[in-house]
Design a protein around this motif. Sequence first.
Motif, PDB file in Angstrom:
ATOM      1  N   PHE A 190       5.735  15.626   2.466  1.00  0.00           N
ATOM      2  CA  PHE A 190       5.308  14.399   1.806  1.00  0.00           C
ATOM      3  C   PHE A 190       6.459  13.390   1.784  1.00  0.00           C
ATOM      4  CE2 PHE A 190       4.571  11.897  -2.110  1.00  0.00           C
ATOM      5  CZ  PHE A 190       3.233  11.575  -1.986  1.00  0.00           C
ATOM      6  N   ASP A 191       6.135  12.129   1.805  1.00  0.00           N
ATOM      7  CA  ASP A 191       7.129  11.078   1.588  1.00  0.00           C
ATOM      8  C   ASP A 191       6.497   9.971   0.765  1.00  0.00           C
ATOM      9  OD1 ASP A 191       9.116   9.200   1.545  1.00  0.00           O
ATOM     10  OD2 ASP A 191       9.076   8.758   3.676  1.00  0.00           O
ATOM     11  N   GLY A 192       6.802   9.967  -0.518  1.00  0.00           N
ATOM     12  CA  GLY A 192       6.221   8.965  -1.400  1.00  0.00           C
ATOM     13  C   GLY A 192       6.596   7.545  -1.044  1.00  0.00           C
ATOM     14  N   SER A 193       7.708   7.352  -0.327  1.00  0.00           N
ATOM     15  CA  SER A 193       8.100   5.999   0.069  1.00  0.00           C
ATOM     16  C   SER A 193       7.344   5.529   1.315  1.00  0.00           C
ATOM     17  CB  SER A 193       9.609   5.921   0.319  1.00  0.00           C
ATOM     18  OG  SER A 193      10.002   6.681   1.441  1.00  0.00           O
ATOM     19  N   GLY A 194       6.566   6.402   1.923  1.00  0.00           N
ATOM     20  CA  GLY A 194       5.635   5.994   2.968  1.00  0.00           C
ATOM     21  C   GLY A 194       6.170   5.936   4.375  1.00  0.00           C
ATOM     22  N   GLY A 195       7.446   6.308   4.591  1.00  0.00           N
ATOM     23  CA  GLY A 195       8.017   6.132   5.915  1.00  0.00           C
ATOM     24  C   GLY A 195       8.007   7.343   6.802  1.00  0.00           C
ATOM     25  N   ALA A 196       7.947   8.543   6.215  1.00  0.00           N
ATOM     26  CA  ALA A 196       8.040   9.780   6.994  1.00  0.00           C
ATOM     27  C   ALA A 196       6.938  10.740   6.545  1.00  0.00           C
ATOM     28  CB  ALA A 196       9.425  10.405   6.806  1.00  0.00           C
ATOM     29  N   GLY A 197       7.036  12.004   7.009  1.00  0.00           N
ATOM     30  CA  GLY A 197       6.087  13.027   6.575  1.00  0.00           C
ATOM     31  C   GLY A 197       4.648  12.698   6.911  1.00  0.00           C
ATOM     32  N   ILE A 198       3.743  13.214   6.077  1.00  0.00           N
ATOM     33  CA  ILE A 198       2.318  13.022   6.365  1.00  0.00           C
ATOM     34  C   ILE A 198       1.907  11.556   6.279  1.00  0.00           C
ATOM     35  CG2 ILE A 198       1.638  15.363   5.715  1.00  0.00           C
ATOM     36  CD1 ILE A 198       0.641  14.226   3.050  1.00  0.00           C
ATOM     37  N   GLN A 199       2.660  10.756   5.519  1.00  0.00           N
ATOM     38  CA  GLN A 199       2.333   9.329   5.484  1.00  0.00           C
ATOM     39  C   GLN A 199       2.593   8.679   6.839  1.00  0.00           C
ATOM     40  OE1 GLN A 199       3.698  11.005   3.044  1.00  0.00           O
ATOM     41  NE2 GLN A 199       2.885  10.313   1.076  1.00  0.00           N
ATOM     42  N   THR A 259      -0.048   9.972   9.360  1.00  0.00           N
ATOM     43  CA  THR A 259      -1.363   9.348   9.201  1.00  0.00           C
ATOM     44  C   THR A 259      -1.372   7.931   9.754  1.00  0.00           C
ATOM     45  OG1 THR A 259      -1.879  10.689   7.255  1.00  0.00           O
ATOM     46  CG2 THR A 259      -3.114   8.644   7.512  1.00  0.00           C
ATOM     47  N   LYS A 260      -0.305   7.174   9.479  1.00  0.00           N
ATOM     48  CA  LYS A 260      -0.220   5.806  10.009  1.00  0.00           C
ATOM     49  C   LYS A 260      -0.200   5.811  11.538  1.00  0.00           C
ATOM     50  CE  LYS A 260       2.384   3.989   6.045  1.00  0.00           C
ATOM     51  NZ  LYS A 260       3.693   3.447   5.590  1.00  0.00           N
ATOM     52  N   THR A 261       0.608   6.697  12.113  1.00  0.00           N
ATOM     53  CA  THR A 261       0.738   6.756  13.570  1.00  0.00           C
ATOM     54  C   THR A 261      -0.570   7.146  14.228  1.00  0.00           C
ATOM     55  OG1 THR A 261       3.077   7.347  13.390  1.00  0.00           O
ATOM     56  CG2 THR A 261       1.975   7.863  15.464  1.00  0.00           C
ATOM     57  N   ILE A 262      -1.157   8.217  13.753  1.00  0.00           N
ATOM     58  CA  ILE A 262      -2.412   8.715  14.332  1.00  0.00           C
ATOM     59  C   ILE A 262      -3.493   7.648  14.243  1.00  0.00           C
ATOM     60  CG2 ILE A 262      -4.241  10.446  14.056  1.00  0.00           C
ATOM     61  CD1 ILE A 262      -1.925  12.298  12.906  1.00  0.00           C
ATOM     62  N   SER A 263      -3.565   6.976  13.110  1.00  0.00           N
ATOM     63  CA  SER A 263      -4.574   5.925  12.925  1.00  0.00           C
ATOM     64  C   SER A 263      -4.307   4.727  13.822  1.00  0.00           C
ATOM     65  CB  SER A 263      -4.596   5.482  11.453  1.00  0.00           C
ATOM     66  OG  SER A 263      -4.884   6.560  10.599  1.00  0.00           O
ATOM     67  N   HIS A 286      13.603   5.285   9.676  1.00  0.00           N
ATOM     68  CA  HIS A 286      13.143   6.382   8.825  1.00  0.00           C
ATOM     69  C   HIS A 286      11.769   6.863   9.269  1.00  0.00           C
ATOM     70  CE1 HIS A 286      12.626   8.879   5.336  1.00  0.00           C
ATOM     71  NE2 HIS A 286      11.673   8.131   4.817  1.00  0.00           N
ATOM     72  N   GLY A 287      11.664   8.149   9.580  1.00  0.00           N
ATOM     73  CA  GLY A 287      10.379   8.716   9.997  1.00  0.00           C
ATOM     74  C   GLY A 287      10.094   8.601  11.472  1.00  0.00           C
ATOM     75  N   SER A 288      11.088   8.224  12.271  1.00  0.00           N
ATOM     76  CA  SER A 288      10.821   8.054  13.706  1.00  0.00           C
ATOM     77  C   SER A 288      10.473   9.384  14.376  1.00  0.00           C
ATOM     78  CB  SER A 288      12.014   7.400  14.397  1.00  0.00           C
ATOM     79  OG  SER A 288      13.211   8.121  14.155  1.00  0.00           O
ATOM     80  N   GLY A 289      11.102  10.479  13.957  1.00  0.00           N
ATOM     81  CA  GLY A 289      10.781  11.780  14.537  1.00  0.00           C
ATOM     82  C   GLY A 289       9.384  12.247  14.184  1.00  0.00           C
ATOM     83  N   CYS A 290       9.011  12.078  12.914  1.00  0.00           N
ATOM     84  CA  CYS A 290       7.644  12.410  12.483  1.00  0.00           C
ATOM     85  C   CYS A 290       6.629  11.599  13.286  1.00  0.00           C
ATOM     86  CB  CYS A 290       7.469  12.103  10.999  1.00  0.00           C
ATOM     87  SG  CYS A 290       8.646  12.872   9.882  1.00  0.00           S
ATOM     88  N   SER A 291       6.914  10.319  13.407  1.00  0.00           N
ATOM     89  CA  SER A 291       5.977   9.417  14.083  1.00  0.00           C
ATOM     90  C   SER A 291       5.847   9.738  15.563  1.00  0.00           C
ATOM     91  CB  SER A 291       6.430   7.964  13.896  1.00  0.00           C
ATOM     92  OG  SER A 291       6.526   7.636  12.520  1.00  0.00           O
TER      93      SER A 291
END
Length: 279
Positions: free
Chosen positions: A18-27, A30-34, A214-219
């Motif tokens: 999870f990432d409550g700040s919205g930049g990594a993890g499942i957030q 979800t943004k990338t997939i969408s 931030h979150g580039s690897g997740c994305s």
Amino acid sequence: MTKNKKYRVPTVLSIAGFDGSGGAGIQADTKTISALGCYAMNVLTALPVQNTQGVRRIYEIPTSVVQDQLDAIFEDIYPDAIKIGMVHNIELVVLISNYLTKYKGPIVFDPVMVSTSGHKLIHDDTIQACVTRLFPLATLITPNLDETSVLVDEPIHTIQKMEKAGNSLLAAGCQSVLIKGGHLESQELTSLLFQQQKPPIEFKSQKINSKNTHGSGCSLSSAIASQLAQGVALDRAVDIALSYIHAAIVGSKDLRIGKGNGPLNHFHTPLKLIQYELD
């Protein structure tokens, strides 16, 4: 859409933290997939408390809860592709690997092992469990240079060492490996894709002067999974995903979101939900 016709959509499941700040993890997943026209689903593996300045603490999610989440998804929406991110203890590794043994579809595993500051996020025994249980199941693993260094127990900071490490990981049983060169000390960055019984493929791009990564690897791993969910070949999927991430970093370099390393601009050129007509 025609009134009486039915459609299916490419579905991607993110099994990650999870990432409550919205930049990594499942957030970020979800943004990338969408943004890439697929339908995103999530299974939460951990609850890190973090923001753009770093991870403060990681709260455990009971394995029984992860099991329940997986059951709920698979009983209803079978994923066309799966992305795995943070798996931070052996119990979760065992659960997820056992659950996915019979899964029919591509799996992209982003082995989240080292923080941006260089600190290990999981213990050595969990890393070894990932190597022995999850790596063989994954269609592709996507370590960065720090994570690759941990996996081969040697500092990796040149293209030559990336080549050696990639071949070592293939020899250890990985189906394919994308070693990401984002941390190379050069203005031209090189990532290398290694596949069994094929020569490595180079992907080059220019370094972007931005702290908003931030979150580039997740994305990236989610972007690759999104392409694989559509039936795109692996080398082409990696190429498309790297281009998407490059544009997302370019699109965020002038933004100020948070006090630390900000997120990507995932929606720089969003696609509509892809729809395939059912027979």
